[in-house]
Design a protein around this motif. Structure first.
Motif, mmCIF file in Angstrom:
data_model
loop_
_atom_site.group_PDB
_atom_site.id
_atom_site.type_symbol
_atom_site.label_atom_id
_atom_site.label_comp_id
_atom_site.label_asym_id
_atom_site.label_seq_id
_atom_site.Cartn_x
_atom_site.Cartn_y
_atom_site.Cartn_z
ATOM 1 N N VAL A 111 0.855 -1.176 0.000
ATOM 2 C CA VAL A 111 0.000 0.000 0.000
ATOM 3 C C VAL A 111 0.898 1.235 0.000
ATOM 4 N N ALA A 112 0.732 2.098 -0.999
ATOM 5 C CA ALA A 112 1.443 3.373 -1.007
ATOM 6 C C ALA A 112 0.693 4.308 -0.070
ATOM 7 N N VAL A 113 1.418 4.910 0.884
ATOM 8 C CA VAL A 113 0.787 5.810 1.849
ATOM 9 C C VAL A 113 1.514 7.142 1.870
ATOM 10 N N ASP A 114 0.751 8.164 2.169
ATOM 11 C CA ASP A 114 1.306 9.490 2.363
ATOM 12 C C ASP A 114 1.739 9.588 3.824
ATOM 13 N N GLY A 115 2.324 10.692 4.208
ATOM 14 C CA GLY A 115 2.744 10.863 5.590
ATOM 15 C C GLY A 115 1.585 10.686 6.553
ATOM 16 N N GLY A 116 1.878 10.192 7.740
ATOM 17 C CA GLY A 116 0.834 9.973 8.723
ATOM 18 C C GLY A 116 1.390 9.422 10.016
#
Length: 129
Positions: free
Chosen positions: A60-65
């Motif tokens: 899963v490609a995720v953005d900052g978090g």
């Protein structure tokens, strides 16, 4: 483990029976196994990997978090996420979409900071003048 990936307006994924999770932080890759102690980690844009017996490895490609592990529950809260089978395409999506938007956001914030600073200076001269 139970994994829940949260976006600002919906639940992106909710999985149980997760045997391991690997995510990316500013310090590098960060791995979780079921018996690991509770923890919190700030995530950077990158690829999150989780594994279940039914699905195998899932990318899963995720953005900052933020990732929070409490007992068997792992919550991942990110701004954006994309799931895919091709790791190369996901990595390219992270570079093209997530990191480019972060650079654009930084430019917008820089301009807003300059505008606010100029406004405050002018306001201060009006009060003292």
């Amino acid at each position: 483990m139970n994994l829940k990936i949260l976006l600002p307006f919906k639940v992106f994924a909710e999985k149980s029976g997760v045997s391991r999770i690997v995510s990316e932080t500013h310090a590098g890759s960060f791995g979780l196994l079921p018996l690991r102690r509770d923890c919190v980690a700030a995530l950077t844009p990158g690829i999150l990997i989780y594994e279940t017996a039914a699905e195998g490895e899932v990318f899963v490609a995720v953005d900052g978090g933020v990732l929070v592990k409490t007992g068997p529950d792992v919550l991942v809260s990110v701004r954006r996420a994309m799931q895919g089978a091709d790791l190369g395409q996901l990595r390219q999506a992270v570079e093209d979409e997530f990191l480019a938007l972060d650079a654009q956001e930084q430019n917008v914030r820089s301009v807003l900071t300059k505008l606010e600073t100029g406004f405050l200076r002018r306001f201060a001269t009006l009060q003292h003048g």
